[in-house]
Enzyme design. Structure first.
Site, PDB file in Angstrom:
ATOM      1  N   ARG A  73       0.825   2.060  -1.363  1.00  0.00           N
ATOM      2  CA  ARG A  73       0.541   0.709  -1.821  1.00  0.00           C
ATOM      3  C   ARG A  73       1.581  -0.343  -1.415  1.00  0.00           C
ATOM      4  NH1 ARG A  73      -3.037   0.831  -6.973  1.00  0.00           N
ATOM      5  NH2 ARG A  73      -3.915  -0.891  -5.804  1.00  0.00           N
ATOM      6  N   PRO A  74       1.722  -0.547  -0.106  1.00  0.00           N
ATOM      7  CA  PRO A  74       2.667  -1.563   0.368  1.00  0.00           C
ATOM      8  C   PRO A  74       2.179  -2.988   0.070  1.00  0.00           C
ATOM      9  CG  PRO A  74       1.363  -0.716   2.197  1.00  0.00           C
ATOM     10  CD  PRO A  74       0.967   0.086   0.983  1.00  0.00           C
ATOM     11  N   ASP A  78     -13.139   2.565  -5.495  1.00  0.00           N
ATOM     12  CA  ASP A  78     -13.022   2.692  -6.953  1.00  0.00           C
ATOM     13  C   ASP A  78     -14.199   3.451  -7.584  1.00  0.00           C
ATOM     14  OD1 ASP A  78     -10.632   1.362  -6.854  1.00  0.00           O
ATOM     15  OD2 ASP A  78     -11.435  -0.578  -7.476  1.00  0.00           O
ATOM     16  N   ARG A 137      -6.705   1.288 -19.494  1.00  0.00           N
ATOM     17  CA  ARG A 137      -6.285   0.196 -18.614  1.00  0.00           C
ATOM     18  C   ARG A 137      -7.502  -0.548 -18.080  1.00  0.00           C
ATOM     19  NH1 ARG A 137      -4.103   2.263 -13.745  1.00  0.00           N
ATOM     20  NH2 ARG A 137      -4.560   0.127 -13.232  1.00  0.00           N
ATOM     21  N   CYS A 148       2.079   4.499  -6.012  1.00  0.00           N
ATOM     22  CA  CYS A 148       1.482   5.032  -7.220  1.00  0.00           C
ATOM     23  C   CYS A 148       0.700   6.272  -6.822  1.00  0.00           C
ATOM     24  CB  CYS A 148       0.618   4.002  -7.920  1.00  0.00           C
ATOM     25  SG  CYS A 148      -0.903   3.675  -7.072  1.00  0.00           S
ATOM     26  N   LYS A 185     -12.356  -6.228 -14.655  1.00  0.00           N
ATOM     27  CA  LYS A 185     -10.878  -6.125 -14.721  1.00  0.00           C
ATOM     28  C   LYS A 185     -10.242  -6.731 -13.472  1.00  0.00           C
ATOM     29  CE  LYS A 185      -8.788  -2.185 -13.358  1.00  0.00           C
ATOM     30  NZ  LYS A 185      -7.672  -2.228 -12.380  1.00  0.00           N
ATOM     31  N   ASN A 186     -10.750  -6.327 -12.298  1.00  0.00           N
ATOM     32  CA  ASN A 186     -10.072  -6.744 -11.069  1.00  0.00           C
ATOM     33  C   ASN A 186     -10.335  -8.205 -10.705  1.00  0.00           C
ATOM     34  OD1 ASN A 186      -8.899  -4.291 -10.944  1.00  0.00           O
ATOM     35  ND2 ASN A 186     -10.223  -3.460  -9.329  1.00  0.00           N
TER      36      ASN A 186
HETATM   37  N1  EPU Z   1      -2.376  -2.557   2.162  1.00  0.00           N
HETATM   38  C1  EPU Z   1      -1.373  -2.705   3.110  1.00  0.00           C
HETATM   39  N2  EPU Z   1      -0.503  -3.750   2.974  1.00  0.00           N
HETATM   40  C2  EPU Z   1      -0.596  -4.656   1.963  1.00  0.00           C
HETATM   41  C3  EPU Z   1      -1.614  -4.508   1.000  1.00  0.00           C
HETATM   42  C4  EPU Z   1      -2.501  -3.440   1.132  1.00  0.00           C
HETATM   43  O1  EPU Z   1      -1.268  -1.900   4.025  1.00  0.00           O
HETATM   44  O2  EPU Z   1       0.219  -5.582   1.921  1.00  0.00           O
HETATM   45  C5  EPU Z   1      -3.321  -1.443   2.282  1.00  0.00           C
HETATM   46  C6  EPU Z   1      -3.303  -0.525   1.065  1.00  0.00           C
HETATM   47  O3  EPU Z   1      -2.287   0.445   1.156  1.00  0.00           O
HETATM   48  C7  EPU Z   1      -4.686   0.065   1.118  1.00  0.00           C
HETATM   49  C8  EPU Z   1      -5.549  -1.086   1.629  1.00  0.00           C
HETATM   50  O4  EPU Z   1      -4.629  -1.981   2.283  1.00  0.00           O
HETATM   51  O5  EPU Z   1      -4.717   1.097   2.076  1.00  0.00           O
HETATM   52  C9  EPU Z   1      -6.317  -1.858   0.588  1.00  0.00           C
HETATM   53  O6  EPU Z   1      -5.482  -2.231  -0.477  1.00  0.00           O
HETATM   54  P1  EPU Z   1      -5.683  -3.577  -1.290  1.00  0.00           P
HETATM   55  O7  EPU Z   1      -4.523  -4.462  -1.066  1.00  0.00           O
HETATM   56  O8  EPU Z   1      -7.047  -4.145  -1.007  1.00  0.00           O
HETATM   57  O9  EPU Z   1      -5.619  -3.056  -2.793  1.00  0.00           O
HETATM   58  P2  EPU Z   1      -5.103  -3.896  -4.028  1.00  0.00           P
HETATM   59  O10 EPU Z   1      -5.450  -5.304  -3.811  1.00  0.00           O
HETATM   60  O11 EPU Z   1      -3.702  -3.539  -4.332  1.00  0.00           O
HETATM   61  C10 EPU Z   1      -7.290  -3.803  -5.445  1.00  0.00           C
HETATM   62  C11 EPU Z   1      -7.719  -3.247  -6.757  1.00  0.00           C
HETATM   63  C12 EPU Z   1      -7.810  -1.725  -6.664  1.00  0.00           C
HETATM   64  C13 EPU Z   1      -8.803  -1.369  -5.557  1.00  0.00           C
HETATM   65  C14 EPU Z   1      -8.370  -2.013  -4.244  1.00  0.00           C
HETATM   66  C15 EPU Z   1      -9.334  -1.775  -3.089  1.00  0.00           C
HETATM   67  C16 EPU Z   1      -6.853  -4.806  -8.400  1.00  0.00           C
HETATM   68  C17 EPU Z   1      -5.924  -5.049  -9.538  1.00  0.00           C
HETATM   69  N3  EPU Z   1      -6.780  -3.630  -7.806  1.00  0.00           N
HETATM   70  O12 EPU Z   1      -5.996  -3.283  -5.196  1.00  0.00           O
HETATM   71  O13 EPU Z   1      -8.334  -1.293  -7.913  1.00  0.00           O
HETATM   72  O14 EPU Z   1      -8.871   0.029  -5.406  1.00  0.00           O
HETATM   73  O15 EPU Z   1      -8.222  -3.435  -4.423  1.00  0.00           O
HETATM   74  O16 EPU Z   1     -10.597  -2.255  -3.397  1.00  0.00           O
HETATM   75  O17 EPU Z   1      -7.680  -5.644  -8.076  1.00  0.00           O
HETATM   76  C18 EPU Z   1      -8.757   0.217  -9.659  1.00  0.00           C
HETATM   77  O18 EPU Z   1      -9.338  -0.704 -10.254  1.00  0.00           O
HETATM   78  O19 EPU Z   1      -8.803   1.414 -10.055  1.00  0.00           O
HETATM   79  C19 EPU Z   1      -7.982  -0.091  -8.462  1.00  0.00           C
HETATM   80  C20 EPU Z   1      -7.070   0.737  -7.957  1.00  0.00           C
END
Ligand code: EPU
Length: 420
Positions: free
Chosen positions: A120-121, A306, A398, A115, A22-23
């Site tokens: 999730r910034p 995850d 999802r 969420c 998915k990701n």
């Molecule tokens: N973060 C920031 N600023 C940003 C982006 C992220 O501070 O601009 C922080 C987040 O708050 C968090 C950390 O950095 O503390 C990591 O977040 P990341 O950006 O890596 O998460 P994401 O890219 O939004 C993806 C996956 C998530 C998975 C995370 C971490 C997708 C669609 N989602 O999210 O998947 O948990 O990486 O590996 O790829 C799931 O599949 O259940 C899921 C939540």
């Protein structure tokens, strides 16, 4: 809203084939916007998040066709900014920002809210795009991004909790069509980011350091169509490993890449679970008791956030104390209260969940709160005595392809009940 009714206690036995990730597929589908040519993506899982992404692509004017698990996308011309309602509903849709900027130097997406698992910034996404020369305005809940030209530069993308997965994906997708060289430092090393980079290379992008913390992109003028097979879903694989271990089962996973989840295999072995190669598959068995194991979630190649909830469900069965520490998201313990309804003994202290395992679980009605929390409740329900009803399983739909069918084929007594 559908729910699952699970009659626990049956050990899982047999073979299960793992679906595409998915990701990985969400940003890869977004990346098809970078060219007007046809792209074919294979091994696409049938998930509601994927359906959402395809509708977003269509609302931007792309032609989308599905044949079995292959999707073709042709975004000959991009119109408008897409359907805001759809974009607002799925957090993963933030990854259309990078390709829209790359392709036409302009993008507008709704600002994703917090969420259930944390705030999730997206500050790091915006910082990276700004460094490439994008003017960003956040107004009335929307991010408007515009650039006269995108120019390569060095961008440090590390944040409080380490690198960002979708942030790295967004910068990569903008940088492939920027002028000059972009170096992303502290890039996310997750296999899903590497898979996206391999797809971009197949489209004609020039990227080196794929899968490492320093990724270098040399911009090209345009990209072309490509044919790509998505990597297997490592989180789905780990979910089935935990479920098999929790039910004292004997399950062989087909179609996985065990090198993508070494940290989970290591912890399962520490917990007394046997995981071994069996022909082309990966066989998981448990004979004795589960042993407690401490886990701390980390960016790749550490233990994935995850899989934290699913591993916790397994640890509730291990006599003794396991400490599960969540370091990526600040409030990803929504499953704890629900696991306790099944009889688990868990205390939360800051980022730590202290699991006193070994008390027998007994079935109860529980509520799914997010995708992985739901998976943990299903695992606990499969291991519990009696009947567990997991409400709100739209969260599971999802991210898990036909989970109940796959489990039923392994001998689980699980049914989907419509309505409420
Ligand atoms: N973060 C920031 N600023 C940003 C982006 C992220 O501070 O601009 C922080 C987040 O708050 C968090 C950390 O950095 O503390 C990591 O977040 P990341 O950006 O890596 O998460 P994401 O890219 O939004 C993806 C996956 C998530 C998975 C995370 C971490 C997708 C669609 N989602 O999210 O998947 O948990 O990486 O590996 O790829 C799931 O599949 O259940 C899921 C939540």
């Amino acid at each position: 809203m559908d729910s699952f009714v699970i009659h626990g206690g049956a050990p899982l036995r047999g073979e299960v084939t793992i679906s595409g990730s998915k990701n990985a597929v969400l940003p890869i589908l977004a990346a098809t916007l970078l060219t007007g040519d046809t792209c074919t993506i294979r091994r696409v899982p049938d998930l509601s998040d994927v359906a959402f992404m395809l509708r977003i692509l269509e609302s931007l004017g792309a032609e989308v066709r599905r044949e079995g698990d292959a999707i073709t996308v042709r975004a000959a011309r991009i119109q408008g900014f897409g359907d805001y309602e759809l974009i607002r509903k799925m957090r993963g849709s933030i990854c259309i920002l990078g390709p829209l900027l790359g392709r036409r130097r302009e993008a507008s997406v709704s600002l994703p809210g917090g969420c259930i698992i944390g705030t999730r910034p997206i500050d790091l996404h915006l910082k990276g795009l700004a460094a490439l020369g994008t003017r960003i305005q956040v107004e009335n809940g929307y991010v408007h991004a515009r650039a006269r030209r995108l120019a390569g530069t060095t961008i440090f993308l590390g944040g409080r909790a380490g690198p960002t997965v979708l942030g790295t994906a967004n910068i990569l997708m903008a940088a492939v069509l920027a002028e000059g060289v972009t170096v992303i430092e502290s890039a996310a090393c997750e296999p899903e980011v590497a898979d996206l980079a391999h797809f971009l290379v197949a489209m004609g992008a020039r990227i080196s350091g794929i899968g490492s913390p320093t990724v270098t992109v040399t911009g090209v003028r345009e990209l072309h169509g490509a044919d790509h097979e998505v990597i297997p879903d490592r989180i789905e694989a780990c979910t089935f490993l935990c479920a098999a271990a929790a039910t004292k089962g004997d399950v062989t996973l087909q179609g996985t890449r065990p090198e993508h989840f070494g940290a989970v295999l290591d912890k399962l072995r520490e917990a007394g679970v046997t995981v071994e190669r069996a022909g082309t598959g990966l066989r998981v068995t448990r004979r004795g008791k589960v042993r407690p194991a401490d886990v701390t979630t980390q960016p790749y190649s550490g233990f994935p956030t995850d899989v934290q909830a699913q591993f916790m469900a397994l640890m509730t069965l291990a006599p003794g104390i396991s400490v599960i520490t969540e370091r990526i998201f600040e409030s990803r313990f929504m499953h704890v209260a629900e696991l306790m309804r099944l009889g688990a003994d868990i205390a939360i202290e800051g980022p730590n969940a202290i699991v006193k395992g070994g008390r027998p679980l007994s079935g109860a009605p529980v509520m799914a709160s997010d995708l992985r929390a739901s998976a943990a409740l299903v695992i606990a329900g499969l291991a519990a005595k009696g009947t567990t009803q997991v409400h709100r399983i739209y969260h599971l739909d999802r991210g898990y392809e036909r989970m109940e069918d796959k489990l039923r084929r392994l001998g689980a007594r699980i049914e989907r009940v419509a309505g409420e």
